[in-house]
Design a protein around this motif. Structure first.
Motif, PDB file in Angstrom:
ATOM      1  N   ALA A  51      12.459  63.226  36.245  1.00 19.48           N
ATOM      2  CA  ALA A  51      11.617  63.959  37.295  1.00 19.48           C
ATOM      3  C   ALA A  51      11.833  65.524  37.200  1.00 19.48           C
ATOM      4  CB  ALA A  51      12.065  63.699  38.787  1.00 19.48           C
ATOM      5  N   LEU A  52      13.111  65.788  36.989  1.00 12.98           N
ATOM      6  CA  LEU A  52      13.396  67.444  36.719  1.00 12.98           C
ATOM      7  C   LEU A  52      12.909  68.011  35.380  1.00 12.98           C
ATOM      8  CD1 LEU A  52      17.425  67.523  37.400  1.00 12.98           C
ATOM      9  CD2 LEU A  52      15.404  68.350  39.018  1.00 12.98           C
ATOM     10  N   LEU A  53      12.465  67.100  34.320  1.00  8.31           N
ATOM     11  CA  LEU A  53      11.888  67.664  33.182  1.00  8.31           C
ATOM     12  C   LEU A  53      10.344  67.877  33.309  1.00  8.31           C
ATOM     13  CD1 LEU A  53      13.748  65.728  30.353  1.00  8.31           C
ATOM     14  CD2 LEU A  53      13.992  68.198  30.741  1.00  8.31           C
ATOM     15  N   LEU A  54       9.849  66.909  34.085  1.00 10.21           N
ATOM     16  CA  LEU A  54       8.376  67.089  34.668  1.00 10.21           C
ATOM     17  C   LEU A  54       8.117  68.159  35.166  1.00 10.21           C
ATOM     18  CD1 LEU A  54       5.752  65.692  34.618  1.00 10.21           C
ATOM     19  CD2 LEU A  54       6.483  64.640  36.660  1.00 10.21           C
ATOM     20  N   PRO A  80      -3.162  68.914  34.926  1.00 11.50           N
ATOM     21  CA  PRO A  80      -3.523  68.340  36.076  1.00 11.50           C
ATOM     22  C   PRO A  80      -2.947  66.779  36.075  1.00 11.50           C
ATOM     23  CG  PRO A  80      -5.278  69.493  35.801  1.00 11.50           C
ATOM     24  CD  PRO A  80      -4.617  69.440  34.309  1.00 11.50           C
ATOM     25  N   TRP A  81      -3.116  66.217  35.048  1.00 11.25           N
ATOM     26  CA  TRP A  81      -2.941  64.719  34.822  1.00 11.25           C
ATOM     27  C   TRP A  81      -1.197  64.448  34.710  1.00 11.25           C
ATOM     28  CZ3 TRP A  81      -6.606  60.949  35.753  1.00 11.25           C
ATOM     29  CH2 TRP A  81      -7.899  61.703  35.523  1.00 11.25           C
ATOM     30  N   PHE A  82      -0.315  65.398  34.755  1.00 13.89           N
ATOM     31  CA  PHE A  82       0.790  65.288  34.598  1.00 13.89           C
ATOM     32  C   PHE A  82       1.350  64.764  35.983  1.00 13.89           C
ATOM     33  CE2 PHE A  82       0.510  67.206  30.678  1.00 13.89           C
ATOM     34  CZ  PHE A  82       1.614  67.026  29.960  1.00 13.89           C
ATOM     35  N   GLY A  83       0.586  65.199  37.055  1.00 15.42           N
ATOM     36  CA  GLY A  83       0.822  64.620  38.394  1.00 15.42           C
ATOM     37  C   GLY A  83       1.108  62.989  38.604  1.00 15.42           C
ATOM     38  N   LEU A  84       0.423  62.541  37.672  1.00 16.76           N
ATOM     39  CA  LEU A  84       0.332  61.024  37.801  1.00 16.76           C
ATOM     40  C   LEU A  84       1.615  60.339  37.466  1.00 16.76           C
ATOM     41  CD1 LEU A  84      -2.781  59.832  35.845  1.00 16.76           C
ATOM     42  CD2 LEU A  84      -2.510  60.199  38.313  1.00 16.76           C
ATOM     43  N   PHE A  85       2.519  61.109  36.741  1.00 14.60           N
ATOM     44  CA  PHE A  85       3.921  60.535  36.511  1.00 14.60           C
ATOM     45  C   PHE A  85       4.797  60.582  37.876  1.00 14.60           C
ATOM     46  CE2 PHE A  85       2.767  62.128  32.330  1.00 14.60           C
ATOM     47  CZ  PHE A  85       3.060  61.088  31.589  1.00 14.60           C
ATOM     48  N   VAL A  86       4.459  61.320  38.778  1.00 12.96           N
ATOM     49  CA  VAL A  86       5.202  61.250  40.048  1.00 12.96           C
ATOM     50  C   VAL A  86       5.090  60.057  40.861  1.00 12.96           C
ATOM     51  CG1 VAL A  86       5.249  62.367  42.412  1.00 12.96           C
ATOM     52  CG2 VAL A  86       4.868  63.762  40.312  1.00 12.96           C
ATOM     53  N   ALA A 104      14.887  64.627  43.159  1.00 12.82           N
ATOM     54  CA  ALA A 104      14.614  65.249  41.968  1.00 12.82           C
ATOM     55  C   ALA A 104      13.011  65.530  41.876  1.00 12.82           C
ATOM     56  CB  ALA A 104      15.150  64.742  40.957  1.00 12.82           C
ATOM     57  N   LEU A 105      12.354  64.618  42.755  1.00 18.19           N
ATOM     58  CA  LEU A 105      10.992  64.690  42.519  1.00 18.19           C
ATOM     59  C   LEU A 105      10.085  65.529  43.420  1.00 18.19           C
ATOM     60  CD1 LEU A 105      10.055  60.692  42.639  1.00 18.19           C
ATOM     61  CD2 LEU A 105       9.454  62.382  40.741  1.00 18.19           C
ATOM     62  N   LEU A 106      10.975  66.370  44.356  1.00 15.25           N
ATOM     63  CA  LEU A 106      10.620  67.285  44.989  1.00 15.25           C
ATOM     64  C   LEU A 106      10.242  68.448  44.102  1.00 15.25           C
ATOM     65  CD1 LEU A 106      13.202  67.550  48.065  1.00 15.25           C
ATOM     66  CD2 LEU A 106      10.518  66.784  47.918  1.00 15.25           C
ATOM     67  N   LEU A 107      10.744  68.785  43.036  1.00 15.73           N
ATOM     68  CA  LEU A 107      10.328  69.729  42.095  1.00 15.73           C
ATOM     69  C   LEU A 107       8.753  69.616  41.490  1.00 15.73           C
ATOM     70  CD1 LEU A 107      10.967  72.396  40.605  1.00 15.73           C
ATOM     71  CD2 LEU A 107      12.328  70.974  38.776  1.00 15.73           C
ATOM     72  N   PRO A 108       8.727  68.562  40.654  1.00 24.00           N
ATOM     73  CA  PRO A 108       7.297  68.266  40.213  1.00 24.00           C
ATOM     74  C   PRO A 108       6.093  68.107  41.347  1.00 24.00           C
ATOM     75  CG  PRO A 108       8.404  66.190  40.052  1.00 24.00           C
ATOM     76  CD  PRO A 108       9.502  67.389  40.159  1.00 24.00           C
ATOM     77  N   VAL A 109       6.252  67.674  42.566  1.00 25.56           N
ATOM     78  CA  VAL A 109       5.302  67.641  43.460  1.00 25.56           C
ATOM     79  C   VAL A 109       5.211  69.078  43.830  1.00 25.56           C
ATOM     80  CG1 VAL A 109       5.070  67.040  46.053  1.00 25.56           C
ATOM     81  CG2 VAL A 109       6.035  65.128  44.334  1.00 25.56           C
ATOM     82  N   TRP A 112       3.196  71.041  41.397  1.00 26.97           N
ATOM     83  CA  TRP A 112       1.664  70.381  41.077  1.00 26.97           C
ATOM     84  C   TRP A 112       1.046  71.059  42.140  1.00 26.97           C
ATOM     85  CZ3 TRP A 112      -2.138  67.949  43.318  1.00 26.97           C
ATOM     86  CH2 TRP A 112      -3.143  67.414  42.488  1.00 26.97           C
ATOM     87  N   LEU A 113       1.467  70.952  43.602  1.00 27.72           N
ATOM     88  CA  LEU A 113       0.738  71.351  44.665  1.00 27.72           C
ATOM     89  C   LEU A 113       0.494  72.798  44.484  1.00 27.72           C
ATOM     90  CD1 LEU A 113       2.179  69.422  47.373  1.00 27.72           C
ATOM     91  CD2 LEU A 113      -0.209  69.228  46.582  1.00 27.72           C
ATOM     92  N   SER A 114       1.500  73.767  43.940  1.00 28.27           N
ATOM     93  CA  SER A 114       1.276  75.102  43.788  1.00 28.27           C
ATOM     94  C   SER A 114       0.145  75.379  42.803  1.00 28.27           C
ATOM     95  CB  SER A 114       2.219  75.931  43.566  1.00 28.27           C
ATOM     96  OG  SER A 114       3.024  75.483  42.365  1.00 28.27           O
TER      97      SER A 114
END
Length: 358
Positions: A51-54, A80-86, A104-109, A112-114
């Motif tokens: 999650a952190l690496l994503l 944009p498709w990297f968001g599917l890993f969340v 840790a998933l708060l970081l990619p979310v 992605w939203l930004s």
């Protein structure tokens, strides 16, 4: 013997009267107690690291090196498709009951939203547009160019740009569109049809020749894949560029092969930079998404109509299951009022449209 009244002491009475902690509060208490234990924070180290690496990959995508196989451009093309890993990682975190992975998933979310959260809503404006622009890579293997032409004529476009016109299909497009558009120009494999007069139409060299002798080869207008023309609108001239940049290929030797396309992006960028007219639009199949760093010089001078006034991502290719928006309408000196994707034709690309005003 002393009798204790449980109603007065509130021990059983609270439960009977419904004044004690309910199921919702009990659930929250259990969750808090669970998170207070060290075990949930120790579970799922691989999920936490993933999650952190994503999140870091999306946050620092511009730092992914392009020197080997244009890896950075490949990542940015499908960013944009990297968001599917969340949701995948979230499901794994919940199965493992890993509080660390969920946190840790708060970081990619957030990242992605930004980056893309602003594209999720409808950004069209209420103003009435002056002109409707449509661009379409009609496809060299299109089995029914006549039907494609009729669908595009019915789109209501004032200016229509076509890319990948084959010599065999050129006559069909000219015949089918003649009843709707009085003015048109076709150079090589690109063309423009307009309800308003065209002038100063000329080819644009996007440096398709590539190799050690490219600089010594003369430009052949017959093989052009880009043109420039001026549309005489009721409010003055509008400079229109139509371009079909080189395709990209993923090969074991070259990786994400973008060299010819990148040369074309730079050539179009120089032409736009040298343009003296205030109002300029670029229509065409650019064979790349605008997240790709290769388009940075172009997007510094032009605005995406889809980003400014579209609804969603506006993906265009491949037509059957679009994964990327590689067909673009970019503008300068005009205001995009709305932007959308038209229904599929016989091409492997979807047509794109935008309404502009000034």
């Amino acid at each position: 013997m002393t009798h204790v009244d449980t109603v007065e002491t509130g021990q059983d009475g609270d439960r009977r009267q419904g004044t004690g902690p309910g199921p919702r509060h009990s659930g929250i208490r259990r969750a808090v107690l669970l998170l207070a234990r060290p075990e949930p924070w120790r579970r799922g180290p691989v999920l936490t690291a993933s999650a952190l690496l994503l999140g870091l990959l999306m946050l620092l995508h511009g730092s992914v090196p392009n020197g080997i196989g244009h890896l950075g451009s490949l990542v940015e093309t499908f960013l944009p498709w990297f968001g599917l890993f969340v949701p995948v990682l979230l499901a794994g975190a919940l199965l493992r009951r890993s509080a660390a992975a969920v946190a840790a998933l708060l970081l990619p979310v957030t990242v992605w939203l930004s980056l893309f959260g602003g594209l999720l809503g409808d950004r069209s404006h209420s103003g009435s547009g002056l002109l409707t622009l449509v661009s379409h890579n009609v496809g060299a293997d299109n089995p029914d160019p006549a039907a494609t032409a009729r669908a595009l004529a019915a789109s209501g476009a004032d200016v229509l740009a076509l890319e990948e016109i084959t010599p065999e299909a050129a006559g069909t497009y000219e015949r089918e569109l003649a009843g709707t558009y009085r003015f048109h120009a076709v150079l090589g494999t690109v063309g423009v049809w307009s309800s308003r007069p065209l002038s100063d139409t000329r080819p644009v060299d996007i440096e398709m020749d590539y190799g050690p002798l490219a600089a010594t080869k003369p430009f052949d207008p017959a093989s052009t894949r880009a043109l420039r023309t001026t549309v005489d609108t009721v409010r003055g001239p509008l400079v229109v560029y139509v371009a079909h940049l080189a395709s990209v290929r993923v090969t074991p030797r070259d990786g994400f092969g973008t060299a010819q396309r990148d040369r074309g992006v730079q050539a179009i960028g120089r032409a736009v930079a040298a343009e003296r007219d205030e109002r300029v639009v670029l229509l065409g199949d650019l064979n790349g998404t605008l997240d790709d760093r290769a388009f940075g010089g172009l997007t510094a001078r032009l605005t995406s109509a889809q980003d400014a006034a579209g609804d969603g991502f506006g993906l265009t290719w491949p037509a059957g299951f679009p994964l990327a928006r590689i067909d673009q309408i970019l503008v300068r000196g005009v205001r995009p009022e709305s932007s959308w994707v038209l229904p599929a034709t016989g091409s492997d690309h979807l047509p794109v449209a935008a309404e502009i005003s000034w």
